[in-house]
Design an enzyme around this catalytic site. Structure first.
Site, short mmCIF file in Angstrom:
data_model
loop_
_atom_site.label_atom_id
_atom_site.label_comp_id
_atom_site.label_asym_id
_atom_site.label_seq_id
_atom_site.Cartn_x
_atom_site.Cartn_y
_atom_site.Cartn_z
CG HIS A 1 -7.50 5.18 3.87
ND1 HIS A 1 -6.62 4.87 2.87
CD2 HIS A 1 -6.78 5.81 4.83
CE1 HIS A 1 -5.41 5.31 3.22
NE2 HIS A 1 -5.48 5.88 4.39
CB CYS B 1 -9.93 4.53 -1.22
SG CYS B 1 -8.61 5.13 -0.12
CG ASP C 1 -1.91 1.20 1.17
OD1 ASP C 1 -2.33 1.57 0.06
OD2 ASP C 1 -2.22 1.77 2.22
CB SER C 2 0.23 4.70 -1.12
OG SER C 2 -1.03 4.84 -0.51
CD GLU D 1 -3.66 8.38 5.99
OE1 GLU D 1 -3.07 9.46 6.10
OE2 GLU D 1 -3.55 7.63 5.01
CB CYS E 1 -2.57 0.87 -2.86
SG CYS E 1 -2.51 2.61 -3.30
#
Lengths: 272, 272
Positions: free
Chosen positions: A189, A187, A12-13, A155, A75
């Site tokens: 997240h 995404c 993942d980034s 985040e 990602c």
């Protein structure tokens, strides 16, 4: 059949991809996960496709050097920008999976006529979802919008509160999404705000299925590994490894949000 | 006295520092600005001090190679992490200014007993403001909190609306800021939400001065250049240059938010 006990490389980034790592490790507890988060360059959502390709390419070498049997690009921005290149370069020796194909495969099997996609600017600008949907089911109408504030919002721990609900409502009320029957959370997240997204549609009395990609992706990965006889021995309880290209206390603290429990991040300074 | 017509190098992690570039170019219209935004690594707010130092060091070389007479670190995260190193390495040949000293110099002259600072995680964690305030005016009490969602919020165009006001109110109501008489906006993005921050305090009936660093920094830079006889000839109308380490259409579109007008970004791929 000889089991393949080499690790699965999950990329993942940043650390949002830990949602996928978690799902993979829950579904396949005998598999060892080697996670790499490119925190030196996060977020990818604002970066150009060229930059993303160059970062991902370097991290693929890291996975190969560490004897991974499979690389999972967990990602969406990386999958959109760099998967075709990575697949071309490495797939003969190291299969590469992305997080777009599993969602597309799942969604085209449903009866939707119009589907929405939300993700970073890099993911949406790439039109990777649009191309894959067009190829798999040309009659499906795809409506996508970039929702760049959602990942930093999550985040920073802003979810399930009035701020996150306000931001989510603002994005989802975009007229470009009118008429969708399902929404792909493109995404890693976004699973953390799935309930808030569902609540938005419930309040609107809209019957929109929210597709949480995490489980779909883990199941897709398992199926791929079964088909290609890549599963590890069933008596193993391996320790996972979690690496990042830049280390801060803040990243360390945030791991439990995405992985469900705290994990120890190891700093691997690929970029010095 | 011979004028010094070499450009001023202005650095930011992204394009938020264009607020400073604008202010400098308005105050000193005869000076040429060479702006560099490290969009390949933005945002710096989440990066470690070690990573920030390595990025800034490379960009300082770019300014020196391009014959800049002065380097202005127009980024609080970069100033906090990398200014001492850069000053040590280059100041004999190329003066280096940061955005923390001007704010500290301005604030200690006022009658405040308690001052607040808001900025990125990198800026606040570094405690650079605390150290500088402690050295300049030990009796001043400094209360700082990280407000990491504000920069991405502004970059996405969320200001002067109900979302931004909700996020701002959430941060500023933090009890850690109780009792402050002034608030330093320690991020080059924040001038764009100065009015909203002032509105929060007005609604609270709190008499808190909001210190918009932009003009303070431009004036500090001008004073420094006057003192060291570094000003350019007064008959010049130079063209500025705006460079970025990664180029996207989105960055290009956002320049007008920070610079007040659209500027052309040139891609200088320092990191390939």
């Amino acid at each position: 059949m000889k089991p393949d006990n080499r690790p699965i490389g999950i990329f993942d980034s940043g650390i949002g991809g830990l949602t996928i790592a978690r799902s993979v490790s829950m579904l396949m507890p005998h598999e060892q996960v080697l996670f790499f988060g490119d925190t030196a360059h996060l977020p990818y959502g604002d970066k150009s496709a060229e930059s993303i390709k160059s970062y991902v390419s370097r991290i693929a070498d890291f996975f190969i050097d560490n004897d991974c049997k499979l690389i999972l690009l967990a990602c969406n921005s990386a999958s959109a920008a760099a998967y075709p290149m990575l697949h071309r370069l490495h797939s003969e020796t190291h299969p590469v999976l992305n997080v777009i194909d599993p969602n597309v495969e799942y969604a085209v099997k449903q009866a939707y006529k119009t589907i929405g996609v939300i993700g970073t600017k890099a993911t949406v600008t790439s039109r990777a979802f649009n191309r894959k949907f067009a190829s798999a089911k040309p009659e499906l109408k795809v409506k996508s919008i970039a929702t760049p504030l959602l990942a930093p919002m999550i985040e920073e721990g802003y979810f399930n509160n009035n701020i996150s609900q306000t931001i989510i409502n603002s994005y989802l009320s975009n007229k470009k999404l009118d008429g969708i029957e399902a929404l792909v959370l493109a995404c890693t997240h976004y699973p953390l705000i799935k309930n808030e997204i569902s609540r938005y549609y419930a309040e609107q009395k809209s019957n929109v299925e929210v597709i949480d990609s995490t489980d779909v992706i883990a199941a897709y990965t398992q199926k791929y590994m079964q088909k290609h006889k890549m599963l590890a021995a069933a008596d193993r309880h391996p320790e996972h490894q979690f690496c990042v290209s830049d280390f801060t206390v803040s990243f360390q603290k945030t791991t439990n949000i995405f992985y469900g429990e705290a994990v120890k991040l190891t700093h691997v300074p690929i970029w010095g």
